[in-house]
Scaffold this motif. Structure first.
Motif, PDB file in Angstrom:
ATOM      1  N   THR A   1       5.873   1.636  -5.105  1.00 26.55           N
ATOM      2  CA  THR A   1       7.108   2.146  -4.507  1.00 26.55           C
ATOM      3  C   THR A   1       7.151   3.669  -4.509  1.00 26.55           C
ATOM      4  O   THR A   1       8.196   4.266  -4.272  1.00 26.55           O
ATOM      5  CB  THR A   1       8.323   1.600  -5.278  1.00 26.55           C
ATOM      6  N   THR A   2       6.003   4.307  -4.763  1.00 22.18           N
ATOM      7  CA  THR A   2       5.946   5.768  -4.833  1.00 22.18           C
ATOM      8  C   THR A   2       5.712   6.350  -3.446  1.00 22.18           C
ATOM      9  O   THR A   2       5.528   5.644  -2.461  1.00 22.18           O
ATOM     10  CB  THR A   2       4.826   6.237  -5.771  1.00 22.18           C
ATOM     11  N   THR A   3       5.687   7.665  -3.392  1.00 20.64           N
ATOM     12  CA  THR A   3       5.317   8.364  -2.158  1.00 20.64           C
ATOM     13  C   THR A   3       3.893   8.890  -2.242  1.00 20.64           C
ATOM     14  O   THR A   3       3.483   9.703  -1.411  1.00 20.64           O
ATOM     15  CB  THR A   3       6.291   9.534  -1.903  1.00 20.64           C
ATOM     16  N   ASP A   4       3.136   8.435  -3.240  1.00 27.50           N
ATOM     17  CA  ASP A   4       1.757   8.881  -3.434  1.00 27.50           C
ATOM     18  C   ASP A   4       0.806   8.002  -2.632  1.00 27.50           C
ATOM     19  O   ASP A   4       0.822   6.771  -2.749  1.00 27.50           O
ATOM     20  CB  ASP A   4       1.369   8.815  -4.914  1.00 27.50           C
ATOM     21  N   ALA A   5      -0.028   8.645  -1.842  1.00 22.61           N
ATOM     22  CA  ALA A   5      -1.004   7.902  -1.054  1.00 22.61           C
ATOM     23  C   ALA A   5      -2.224   7.551  -1.899  1.00 22.61           C
ATOM     24  O   ALA A   5      -2.528   8.220  -2.897  1.00 22.61           O
ATOM     25  CB  ALA A   5      -1.441   8.728   0.153  1.00 22.61           C
ATOM     26  N   VAL A   6      -2.908   6.511  -1.492  1.00 23.24           N
ATOM     27  CA  VAL A   6      -4.154   6.126  -2.152  1.00 23.24           C
ATOM     28  C   VAL A   6      -5.176   7.241  -2.006  1.00 23.24           C
ATOM     29  O   VAL A   6      -5.264   7.899  -0.958  1.00 23.24           O
ATOM     30  CB  VAL A   6      -4.695   4.816  -1.539  1.00 23.24           C
ATOM     31  N   THR A   7      -5.953   7.469  -3.047  1.00 22.14           N
ATOM     32  CA  THR A   7      -7.049   8.429  -2.995  1.00 22.14           C
ATOM     33  C   THR A   7      -8.334   7.743  -3.434  1.00 22.14           C
ATOM     34  O   THR A   7      -8.308   6.751  -4.166  1.00 22.14           O
ATOM     35  CB  THR A   7      -6.775   9.631  -3.917  1.00 22.14           C
ATOM     36  N   PHE A   8      -9.450   8.284  -2.972  1.00 18.13           N
ATOM     37  CA  PHE A   8     -10.755   7.778  -3.393  1.00 18.13           C
ATOM     38  C   PHE A   8     -11.193   8.586  -4.613  1.00 18.13           C
ATOM     39  O   PHE A   8     -11.396   9.796  -4.518  1.00 18.13           O
ATOM     40  CB  PHE A   8     -11.790   7.938  -2.282  1.00 18.13           C
TER      41      PHE A   8
ATOM     42  N   GLN B   1     -15.195   2.796  -5.034  1.00 19.86           N
ATOM     43  CA  GLN B   1     -15.070   1.509  -4.362  1.00 19.86           C
ATOM     44  C   GLN B   1     -13.818   1.526  -3.489  1.00 19.86           C
ATOM     45  O   GLN B   1     -12.778   2.065  -3.885  1.00 19.86           O
ATOM     46  CB  GLN B   1     -14.922   0.370  -5.370  1.00 19.86           C
ATOM     47  N   VAL B   2     -13.917   0.915  -2.310  1.00 20.63           N
ATOM     48  CA  VAL B   2     -12.766   0.749  -1.434  1.00 20.63           C
ATOM     49  C   VAL B   2     -12.656  -0.734  -1.106  1.00 20.63           C
ATOM     50  O   VAL B   2     -13.559  -1.314  -0.499  1.00 20.63           O
ATOM     51  CB  VAL B   2     -12.881   1.576  -0.144  1.00 20.63           C
ATOM     52  N   SER B   3     -11.564  -1.338  -1.556  1.00 23.50           N
ATOM     53  CA  SER B   3     -11.332  -2.758  -1.334  1.00 23.50           C
ATOM     54  C   SER B   3     -10.294  -2.926  -0.233  1.00 23.50           C
ATOM     55  O   SER B   3      -9.309  -2.182  -0.178  1.00 23.50           O
ATOM     56  CB  SER B   3     -10.842  -3.414  -2.626  1.00 23.50           C
ATOM     57  N   VAL B   4     -10.506  -3.893   0.641  1.00 21.37           N
ATOM     58  CA  VAL B   4      -9.559  -4.202   1.714  1.00 21.37           C
ATOM     59  C   VAL B   4      -9.094  -5.641   1.536  1.00 21.37           C
ATOM     60  O   VAL B   4      -9.918  -6.551   1.350  1.00 21.37           O
ATOM     61  CB  VAL B   4     -10.203  -4.033   3.103  1.00 21.37           C
ATOM     62  N   ARG B   5      -7.765  -5.822   1.570  1.00 20.54           N
ATOM     63  CA  ARG B   5      -7.214  -7.175   1.514  1.00 20.54           C
ATOM     64  C   ARG B   5      -6.233  -7.348   2.667  1.00 20.54           C
ATOM     65  O   ARG B   5      -5.313  -6.540   2.833  1.00 20.54           O
ATOM     66  CB  ARG B   5      -6.522  -7.420   0.169  1.00 20.54           C
ATOM     67  N   VAL B   6      -6.433  -8.389   3.450  1.00 23.03           N
ATOM     68  CA  VAL B   6      -5.531  -8.718   4.550  1.00 23.03           C
ATOM     69  C   VAL B   6      -4.898 -10.061   4.226  1.00 23.03           C
ATOM     70  O   VAL B   6      -5.601 -11.050   4.006  1.00 23.03           O
ATOM     71  CB  VAL B   6      -6.256  -8.780   5.906  1.00 23.03           C
TER      72      VAL B   6
ATOM     73  N   PRO C   1     -15.890   9.937  -3.175  1.00 20.47           N
ATOM     74  CA  PRO C   1     -14.602  10.392  -3.703  1.00 20.47           C
ATOM     75  C   PRO C   1     -14.069  11.569  -2.887  1.00 20.47           C
ATOM     76  O   PRO C   1     -14.838  12.428  -2.436  1.00 20.47           O
ATOM     77  CB  PRO C   1     -14.939  10.829  -5.131  1.00 20.47           C
ATOM     78  N   GLY C   2     -12.749  11.595  -2.701  1.00 20.73           N
ATOM     79  CA  GLY C   2     -12.112  12.723  -2.033  1.00 20.73           C
ATOM     80  C   GLY C   2     -12.160  12.700  -0.522  1.00 20.73           C
ATOM     81  O   GLY C   2     -11.713  13.662   0.114  1.00 20.73           O
ATOM     82  N   THR C   3     -12.670  11.620   0.089  1.00 20.43           N
ATOM     83  CA  THR C   3     -12.782  11.586   1.553  1.00 20.43           C
ATOM     84  C   THR C   3     -11.724  10.691   2.198  1.00 20.43           C
ATOM     85  O   THR C   3     -11.866  10.300   3.347  1.00 20.43           O
ATOM     86  CB  THR C   3     -14.182  11.115   1.985  1.00 20.43           C
TER      87      THR C   3
END
Length: 345
Positions: free
Chosen positions: A294-301, A188-193, A262-264
């Protein structure tokens, strides 16, 4: 008539009558034998993309059976013609309890001769143009769509992993075939603005899009959690979460939800379009720009998890993109509604 027993799904059907000369004299107990299918669902991931309490994909699963070829021998998953991509459905929601009853669209049959069967299952049933199509008896081709279903496979599946069933093995009045655990294939990919307090309340959100170059995959139903393969074929796919409308996100956050592989994440970006009177501006952000907390880890699927992309609009002028937004990423479980089993009677 065919040399088979009726496999009955549905609590209203309790007595079946044999219709083959080979069964004459076997007695009513054999004729009443009912086959049921049971399964579970991945813990903590019951929710659908809309947070519904219904079983995903309108309660539809598909089941394939094959004659058991014997230990160590390859199964011919086309060998049992009576149950090939057979559709079963439930109208129960998750609030009704831990057990769910499905009904076959059309009657299904045990082999009369007592042959052993093995089973696989997935959800939803493959339909041309739905995003889920059947390559063969054990493989699906997936194509991302804006209404992409919540694709699931019956994993941890002892039935498909060399565990045969026959009518002779089962309780005379209530037989059960364990389909295993339904698990989610997608992310799932959720977007919040959302709007910062400093934002001009005249600014409106008029476009939210998720774009990827990897819209194709295959799913091996016997492959378990490693059965999904994202294909190398590249083609732009855009999921329009908000298009042709305006949203006053100054008063309430905009939220939208999509399904991706996943993974894309490195092949996927988020586009948002803001309007301030006559001015319109669009920004595109790679998913790897959204850092978790506050990490340097990017979001992953990740399979069966939700990646949330949060955009906070700060500025008052939409023509200065460097000052207009901040980004945040969140990883979370799917909506957790607890464990439950699925039983097809």
């Amino acid at each position: 008539m065919k040399n088979k027993y009726w496999m009955a799904l549905g609590v209203t059907l309790a007595v079946l009558t044999g219709c083959n000369d080979h069964d004459e004299g076997r007695g009513a107990d054999i004729d009443r034998q009912i086959l049921s299918l049971s399964a579970g669902i991945e813990s903590g991931t019951v929710g659908t993309r809309a947070g519904s309490t219904n079983f995903p994909n309108d309660g539809v699963i598909a089941v394939t059976a094959a004659y058991y070829a014997g230990s160590g021998n390859a199964t011919d998953w086309t060998s049992y013609s009576d149950i090939q991509n057979a559709r079963a459905e439930t109208d129960q929601d998750l609030s009704s309890g831990a057990t769910y009853t499905f009904a076959w669209d059309t009657p299904r049959y045990w082999p009369f001769d007592g042959s052993e069967l093995v089973f696989i299952a997935y959800s939803p049933q493959a339909v041309a143009g739905s995003g889920v199509e059947r390559i063969d008896a054990t493989n699906l081709r997936l194509t991302l769509r804006e209404d992409m279903p919540d694709v699931m496979y019956a994993s941890v599946n002892a039935t498909a992993a060399d565990h045969p069933y026959s009518k002779a093995d089962q309780d005379i009045n209530y037989s059960t075939v364990n389909l295993g655990e339904f698990r989610h294939a997608l992310s799932q990919v959720s977007v919040r603005v959302t709007a910062d307090a400093s934002m001009n309340p005249d600014v409106e959100l008029v476009g939210v899009q998720l774009k990827t170059t990897r819209p194709f995959a295959t799913l091996d139903l016997l492959g378990g959690d490693t059965g999904l393969t994202v294909l190398s074929d590249r083609q732009d796919f855009v999921w329009d979460l908000l298009s042709g409308a305006s949203y006053a996100f100054y008063t309430a956050d905009y939220t939208g939800l999509a399904m991706f592989y996943p993974g894309t994440e490195a092949d996927t970006s988020l586009l948002i379009t803001l309007r301030d009177g006559p001015l319109t501006a669009t920004w595109e952000f790679g998913v790897d720009e959204f850092l978790i907390g506050t990490t340097t880890d990017a979001v992953t699927f990740r399979r069966a998890q939700r990646a949330e992309l949060v955009v906070t609009v700060l500025g008052v002028d939409v023509i200065h993109p460097n000052d207009a937004v901040t980004l945040q990423g969140i990883l979370a479980d799917w909506v957790d509604r607890g464990d439950y089993r699925i039983v097809i009677n």
